[in-house]
Design a protein around this motif. Structure first.
Motif, PDB file in Angstrom:
ATOM      1  N   THR A   7       0.804  -1.204   0.000  1.00 54.86           N
ATOM      2  CA  THR A   7       0.000   0.000   0.000  1.00 54.86           C
ATOM      3  C   THR A   7       0.843   1.261   0.000  1.00 54.86           C
ATOM      4  N   VAL A   8       2.169   1.139   0.171  1.00 47.47           N
ATOM      5  CA  VAL A   8       3.035   2.315   0.264  1.00 47.47           C
ATOM      6  C   VAL A   8       3.322   2.904  -1.106  1.00 47.47           C
ATOM      7  N   ALA A   9       3.591   1.999  -2.076  1.00 46.14           N
ATOM      8  CA  ALA A   9       4.008   2.465  -3.391  1.00 46.14           C
ATOM      9  C   ALA A   9       2.811   2.967  -4.182  1.00 46.14           C
ATOM     10  N   GLU A  10       2.538   4.204  -4.057  1.00 44.97           N
ATOM     11  CA  GLU A  10       1.438   4.821  -4.773  1.00 44.97           C
ATOM     12  C   GLU A  10       1.993   5.588  -5.962  1.00 44.97           C
ATOM     13  N   VAL A  11       1.347   5.415  -7.120  1.00 40.74           N
ATOM     14  CA  VAL A  11       1.789   6.103  -8.321  1.00 40.74           C
ATOM     15  C   VAL A  11       0.840   7.259  -8.597  1.00 40.74           C
ATOM     16  N   LEU A  12       1.382   8.469  -8.663  1.00 42.94           N
ATOM     17  CA  LEU A  12       0.571   9.648  -8.910  1.00 42.94           C
ATOM     18  C   LEU A  12       0.290   9.790 -10.397  1.00 42.94           C
ATOM     19  N   PRO A  13      -0.960  10.173 -10.761  1.00 42.03           N
ATOM     20  CA  PRO A  13      -1.275  10.360 -12.169  1.00 42.03           C
ATOM     21  C   PRO A  13      -0.567  11.580 -12.734  1.00 42.03           C
ATOM     22  N   VAL A  14      -0.348  11.583 -14.056  1.00 46.46           N
ATOM     23  CA  VAL A  14       0.304  12.699 -14.738  1.00 46.46           C
ATOM     24  C   VAL A  14      -0.644  13.236 -15.805  1.00 46.46           C
ATOM     25  N   PRO A  15      -0.512  14.516 -16.160  1.00 48.79           N
ATOM     26  CA  PRO A  15      -1.389  15.079 -17.191  1.00 48.79           C
ATOM     27  C   PRO A  15      -0.965  14.672 -18.591  1.00 48.79           C
ATOM     28  N   LEU A  16      -1.933  14.585 -19.482  1.00 51.08           N
ATOM     29  CA  LEU A  16      -1.688  14.328 -20.903  1.00 51.08           C
ATOM     30  C   LEU A  16      -1.882  15.642 -21.661  1.00 51.08           C
ATOM     31  N   THR A  17      -0.873  16.048 -22.392  1.00 51.27           N
ATOM     32  CA  THR A  17      -0.965  17.273 -23.178  1.00 51.27           C
ATOM     33  C   THR A  17      -0.948  16.929 -24.664  1.00 51.27           C
ATOM     34  N   VAL A  18      -1.574  17.811 -25.468  1.00 52.51           N
ATOM     35  CA  VAL A  18      -1.700  17.605 -26.906  1.00 52.51           C
ATOM     36  C   VAL A  18      -1.072  18.794 -27.625  1.00 52.51           C
ATOM     37  N   SER A  19      -0.256  18.506 -28.623  1.00 52.10           N
ATOM     38  CA  SER A  19       0.371  19.565 -29.416  1.00 52.10           C
ATOM     39  C   SER A  19       0.181  19.257 -30.908  1.00 52.10           C
ATOM     40  N   PRO A  20      -0.515  20.143 -31.635  1.00 55.72           N
ATOM     41  CA  PRO A  20      -1.124  21.398 -31.203  1.00 55.72           C
ATOM     42  C   PRO A  20      -2.326  21.169 -30.300  1.00 55.72           C
ATOM     43  N   SER A  21      -2.586  22.172 -29.425  1.00 59.20           N
ATOM     44  CA  SER A  21      -3.594  22.006 -28.379  1.00 59.20           C
ATOM     45  C   SER A  21      -4.996  22.253 -28.926  1.00 59.20           C
ATOM     46  N   ARG A  22      -5.565  21.232 -29.510  1.00 61.59           N
ATOM     47  CA  ARG A  22      -6.952  21.279 -29.980  1.00 61.59           C
ATOM     48  C   ARG A  22      -7.485  19.850 -30.053  1.00 61.59           C
ATOM     49  N   SER A  23      -8.773  19.743 -30.182  1.00 62.08           N
ATOM     50  CA  SER A  23      -9.391  18.414 -30.131  1.00 62.08           C
ATOM     51  C   SER A  23      -9.774  17.865 -31.490  1.00 62.08           C
ATOM     52  N   GLN A  24      -9.757  18.703 -32.566  1.00 58.54           N
ATOM     53  CA  GLN A  24     -10.133  18.232 -33.893  1.00 58.54           C
ATOM     54  C   GLN A  24      -8.991  18.456 -34.883  1.00 58.54           C
ATOM     55  N   PHE A  34      -7.685  17.570 -39.218  1.00 54.50           N
ATOM     56  CA  PHE A  34      -8.014  17.084 -40.555  1.00 54.50           C
ATOM     57  C   PHE A  34      -7.262  15.780 -40.813  1.00 54.50           C
ATOM     58  N   ARG A  35      -7.811  14.984 -41.691  1.00 56.09           N
ATOM     59  CA  ARG A  35      -7.119  13.781 -42.134  1.00 56.09           C
ATOM     60  C   ARG A  35      -5.772  14.165 -42.747  1.00 56.09           C
ATOM     61  N   GLY A  36      -4.711  13.446 -42.336  1.00 58.37           N
ATOM     62  CA  GLY A  36      -3.371  13.704 -42.852  1.00 58.37           C
ATOM     63  C   GLY A  36      -2.549  14.627 -41.976  1.00 58.37           C
ATOM     64  N   GLU A  37      -3.159  15.293 -40.975  1.00 55.71           N
ATOM     65  CA  GLU A  37      -2.394  16.141 -40.068  1.00 55.71           C
ATOM     66  C   GLU A  37      -1.664  15.289 -39.036  1.00 55.71           C
ATOM     67  N   SER A  38      -0.767  15.933 -38.277  1.00 53.97           N
ATOM     68  CA  SER A  38       0.015  15.228 -37.253  1.00 53.97           C
ATOM     69  C   SER A  38      -0.293  15.803 -35.884  1.00 53.97           C
ATOM     70  N   VAL A  39      -0.034  15.007 -34.855  1.00 49.98           N
ATOM     71  CA  VAL A  39      -0.264  15.431 -33.481  1.00 49.98           C
ATOM     72  C   VAL A  39       0.741  14.710 -32.581  1.00 49.98           C
ATOM     73  N   THR A  40       1.118  15.380 -31.480  1.00 51.56           N
ATOM     74  CA  THR A  40       2.026  14.793 -30.495  1.00 51.56           C
ATOM     75  C   THR A  40       1.323  14.745 -29.142  1.00 51.56           C
ATOM     76  N   LEU A  41       1.324  13.572 -28.532  1.00 50.04           N
ATOM     77  CA  LEU A  41       0.720  13.365 -27.210  1.00 50.04           C
ATOM     78  C   LEU A  41       1.840  13.137 -26.205  1.00 50.04           C
ATOM     79  N   ILE A  42       1.809  13.870 -25.095  1.00 48.92           N
ATOM     80  CA  ILE A  42       2.901  13.830 -24.125  1.00 48.92           C
ATOM     81  C   ILE A  42       2.346  13.569 -22.724  1.00 48.92           C
ATOM     82  N   CYS A  43       2.884  12.548 -22.067  1.00 49.08           N
ATOM     83  CA  CYS A  43       2.607  12.314 -20.643  1.00 49.08           C
ATOM     84  C   CYS A  43       3.648  13.094 -19.848  1.00 49.08           C
ATOM     85  N   GLU A  44       3.258  14.199 -19.274  1.00 46.42           N
ATOM     86  CA  GLU A  44       4.200  15.106 -18.620  1.00 46.42           C
ATOM     87  C   GLU A  44       4.558  14.604 -17.231  1.00 46.42           C
TER      88      GLU A  44
END
Length: 301
Positions: free
Chosen positions: A19-36, A38-48
């Protein structure tokens, strides 16, 4: 009653340590920062995660599969970063960070949409803070310059943007919902959800700047490591104590068993010795009585 056995004690110690070893969650960031996209575009997802950059991976749920990891037929993993260089509509789905250690700890999920059409809505991919201003942008694939657009929330018209932009002022929980836009002659975008998180209360004075998120995260992780190290030392001392106690108890029980058997044997021998003098005394008394009786009879004669 005997104390808890050594295996049971070790098992309880193991449960406590788990019970001691607790893992804290980390945020997920998106670059570029948007949710939509186009087909053929690129995106980078980062666990900070500053301190454990190799301990997290990006997973997703799409029509192609559930809980698939970056590199399993999609994306290119680089530590805790996932690069997607050519997006397809099938990449639409829910994405999140998850610990590689097998812990259930994970980040909040985000929704990404990949459109095969001609219009997308650029909106915040992460929840926005209550009281902030949020700008929505309606973008066409061709031409790339801004065009007038109509904006909708939960299917209802909320306003026009002459240059393809619309700003929501001082958002609150009532502004949460599904948003989309339409550019006449080009089409309609997919819907994206905007979430509003409650503004945290603060007791610090206005002159005192609030601590940065990175310093707070580092302090929390440092405290976690310190508590984990202290708990490990305490558990080690407890384990040594239980082992010594078990050995001492076993030696004491063996000694008591030996003393009990020795005392029982001595009692038997003592009883036998005591019985012999009593029998000899009775025989002497009987002989004396016979001798006296015989002498008395002879004197009468």
């Amino acid at each position: 009653m005997r104390p808890t056995s050594l295996p049971a004690s070790l098992f309880l110690t193991f449960l406590v340590s788990c019970t001691v070893a607790e893992v804290l969650p980390v945020p997920l960031t998106v670059s570029p920062s948007r949710s939509q996209f186009f087909r053929g575009e690129s995106v980078t997802l980062i666990c900070e995660d500053e301190n454990r950059s190799e301990g997290w991976t990006v997973r997703r749920n799409t029509t192609r599969g559930t809980r698939t990891e970056c590199k399993d037929g999609w994306g290119k993993a680089d530590g805790s970063t996932c690069n997607m260089t050519f997006l397809f509509p099938e990449d639409t789905g829910v994405y999140w960070c998850e610990s590689r250690s097998g812990s259930s700890s994970s980040s909040s999920s985000i929704q990404l949409s990949v459109s095969g059409g001609s219009v997308i809505l650029q909106s915040p991919v992460l929840p926005v803070m209550e009281g902030d201003d949020v700008t929505l942008s309606c973008r066409a694939r061709n031409p790339t310059h801004n065009l007038p657009a109509a904006f909708y929330k939960d299917g209802s018209f909320i306003g026009d943007g002459s240059s393809g932009h619309m700003t929501l002022l001082h958002v609150s929980s009532s502004d949460e919902g599904l948003y989309k836009c339409n550019i006449r002659g080009h089409g309609e975008s997919p819907s994206s959800r905007i979430s509003v998180k409650e503004k945290p209360s603060t007791t610090s004075s206005p002159s005192t700047p609030p601590p940065s998120s990175s310093s707070s995260s580092s302090s929390s992780q440092f405290l976690l490591y310190g508590l984990s190290s202290l708990s490990a030392v305490v558990l080690l001392v407890l384990l040594v104590f239980l082992v010594k106690r078990h050995i001492n108890r076993k030696s004491k029980d063996d000694q008591e068993d030996g003393e009990e058997s020795l005392t029982y044997s001595d009692v038997q021998i003592l009883q036998r010795k005591q019985q012999k003098p009593n029998g000899a005394l009775r025989r002497r008394c009987f002989t004396t009585v016979l001798y006296a009786t015989k002498t008395e009879e002879e004197e009468k004669l």
